[in-house]
Write an enzyme that holds these catalytic residues in place. Structure first.
Site, short mmCIF file in Angstrom:
data_model
loop_
_atom_site.label_atom_id
_atom_site.label_comp_id
_atom_site.label_asym_id
_atom_site.label_seq_id
_atom_site.Cartn_x
_atom_site.Cartn_y
_atom_site.Cartn_z
N HIS A 285 51.79 32.37 45.47
CA HIS A 285 52.12 31.40 46.48
C HIS A 285 53.50 32.16 47.42
O HIS A 285 53.20 32.02 48.57
CB HIS A 285 52.97 30.53 45.77
CG HIS A 285 51.69 29.19 44.95
ND1 HIS A 285 52.14 28.64 44.07
CD2 HIS A 285 50.18 29.64 45.17
CE1 HIS A 285 50.74 27.77 43.89
NE2 HIS A 285 49.72 28.62 44.28
N ASP B 207 46.25 30.60 47.93
CA ASP B 207 45.76 31.38 47.04
C ASP B 207 44.94 32.64 48.03
O ASP B 207 45.65 34.00 47.66
CB ASP B 207 44.68 30.67 45.93
CG ASP B 207 46.25 29.71 45.37
OD1 ASP B 207 47.07 29.62 45.40
OD2 ASP B 207 45.31 29.71 44.10
N HIS C 277 45.08 24.76 50.18
CA HIS C 277 45.34 25.82 48.69
C HIS C 277 44.86 26.54 48.51
O HIS C 277 45.15 27.70 48.25
CB HIS C 277 46.06 24.28 47.30
CG HIS C 277 46.74 25.54 46.47
ND1 HIS C 277 47.90 26.03 46.70
CD2 HIS C 277 46.10 25.95 45.22
CE1 HIS C 277 48.44 26.87 46.02
NE2 HIS C 277 47.85 26.80 45.34
N HIS D 30 40.80 34.02 42.44
CA HIS D 30 41.34 35.36 41.95
C HIS D 30 41.23 36.65 41.26
O HIS D 30 40.84 37.24 41.84
CB HIS D 30 42.87 34.70 40.80
CG HIS D 30 44.06 34.04 40.60
ND1 HIS D 30 44.18 33.93 42.76
CD2 HIS D 30 44.21 32.42 40.94
CE1 HIS D 30 45.21 32.41 42.50
NE2 HIS D 30 44.94 32.12 41.78
#
EC number: 3.5.1.108
Length: 303
Positions: free
Chosen positions: A78, A241, A237, A264
């Site tokens: 973030h 990310d 969001h 991720h």
């Protein structure tokens, strides 16, 4: 010329780690040209530095973790997203614990901190990585792709088998030549499902999580009193990310990122594949800012 940027002043904040639940002091400091973003564990003696680079990513469960030997910094995405969105090339990020504070679960508080510190242009050209051809990684039905594009564009699609998310917008495309990161992306909060919380806490994850710093969803709806900030907050969001994860290339991108159910781990695999395929990208600078496919807000004076 489009110049490199750092912070004008040092600025501090306090928060808790989303996964550790620990109180943490965060200090953002200016850094010289070509430093990049460097995390510093100031609670250790001697202080341990970890550059924000794809090769230093260790763990990718629920967040992106940077490692140097047995020293780590969790949940960097973030803050890195805010750095990318504001075009910060060089900064030191000092922490008093092993996790970046979660703040409100979005990049908004980090944007505010950086803008409060002020931005300073430096006497060196900003380096961009330009994507020259398609690069893709896949894992099961998940996919992450880089494509050539004159600018910076992120498109993302999520597909959660959950009654609440089924009714929400699950795809979004953000072209940053016409859309503001600060307005459109930075305030989208991380989210979690009640059904997962017991499992996460058993594994020492989400120990600091609450409706104060995440969207919490059960089978019937969003538990946060004020609801969502936008109807596409979930997918926005994921874009936030991704922008943070992509900034681990060490430079701003000229190209398009497409994610389908990517997270991720896959984002990091894509970066490593791109870096290895040296014919798929080039480093460029712009002597004349007006010819650049990307522009940044003018530096604002420190408040």
């Amino acid at each position: 010329m489009i110049r490199q940027r750092t912070l004008k002043n040092t600025i501090r904040a306090t928060g808790v780690g989303l996964h550790s639940g620990e109180k943490v002091y965060l200090t953002l400091k200016p850094a010289p040209v070509d430093t990049g973003i460097v995390f510093r564990r100031a609670d250790l003696d001697p202080v341990v530095e970890i550059p924000a680079r794809a090769a230093n990513v260790g763990e990718t469960t629920m967040s992106t973790t940077l490692v140097n030997g047995d020293v780590k910094v969790d949940t960097v995405e973030h803050l890195l997203s805010a750095m990318a969105g504001l075009g910060i090339d060089n900064a030191y990020v000092e922490l008093s614990a092993s996790e970046v504070p979660i703040m409100d679960g979005s990049a908004g508080p980090f944007v505010f901190l950086i803008q409060s510190a002020g931005l300073e242009e430096q006497d060196a050209a900003k380096k961009f990585i330009r994507i020259l051809r398609e690069v893709t990684v896949e894992e099961g039905d998940k996919r992450a792709t880089f494509l050539p594009f004159e600018g910076f564009k992120v498109s993302f699609e999520i597909d959660f088998d959950h009654p609440v998310l089924k009714g929400q917008t699950q795809s979004a495309v953000v072209d940053f030549s016409s859309t503001s990161f600060v307005k459109e992306v930075s305030r989208a909060r991380t989210f979690g499902f009640m059904r997962d919380i017991e499992y996460l806490r058993k594994h020492n994850l989400a120990l600091g999580g609450s409706v104060e710093n995440a969207i919490v969803v059960d089978e019937t709806g969003v538990l946060n009193e004020d609801g969502l900030r936008s109807e596409d907050e979930f997918v926005k969001h994921k874009i936030l990310d991704a922008i943070g994860d992509l900034y681990l290339l060490g430079n701003s991108l000229i190209g398009e990122f497409k994610g389908y159910k990517s997270g991720h781990a896959l984002n990091n695999q894509l970066l490593r594949k791109l870096i290895a395929e040296t014919d798929a990208w080039e480093v460029v600078t712009f002597e004349d800012a007006s010819t650049a496919p990307i522009s940044y807000m003018r530096p604002v004076a420190a408040v």
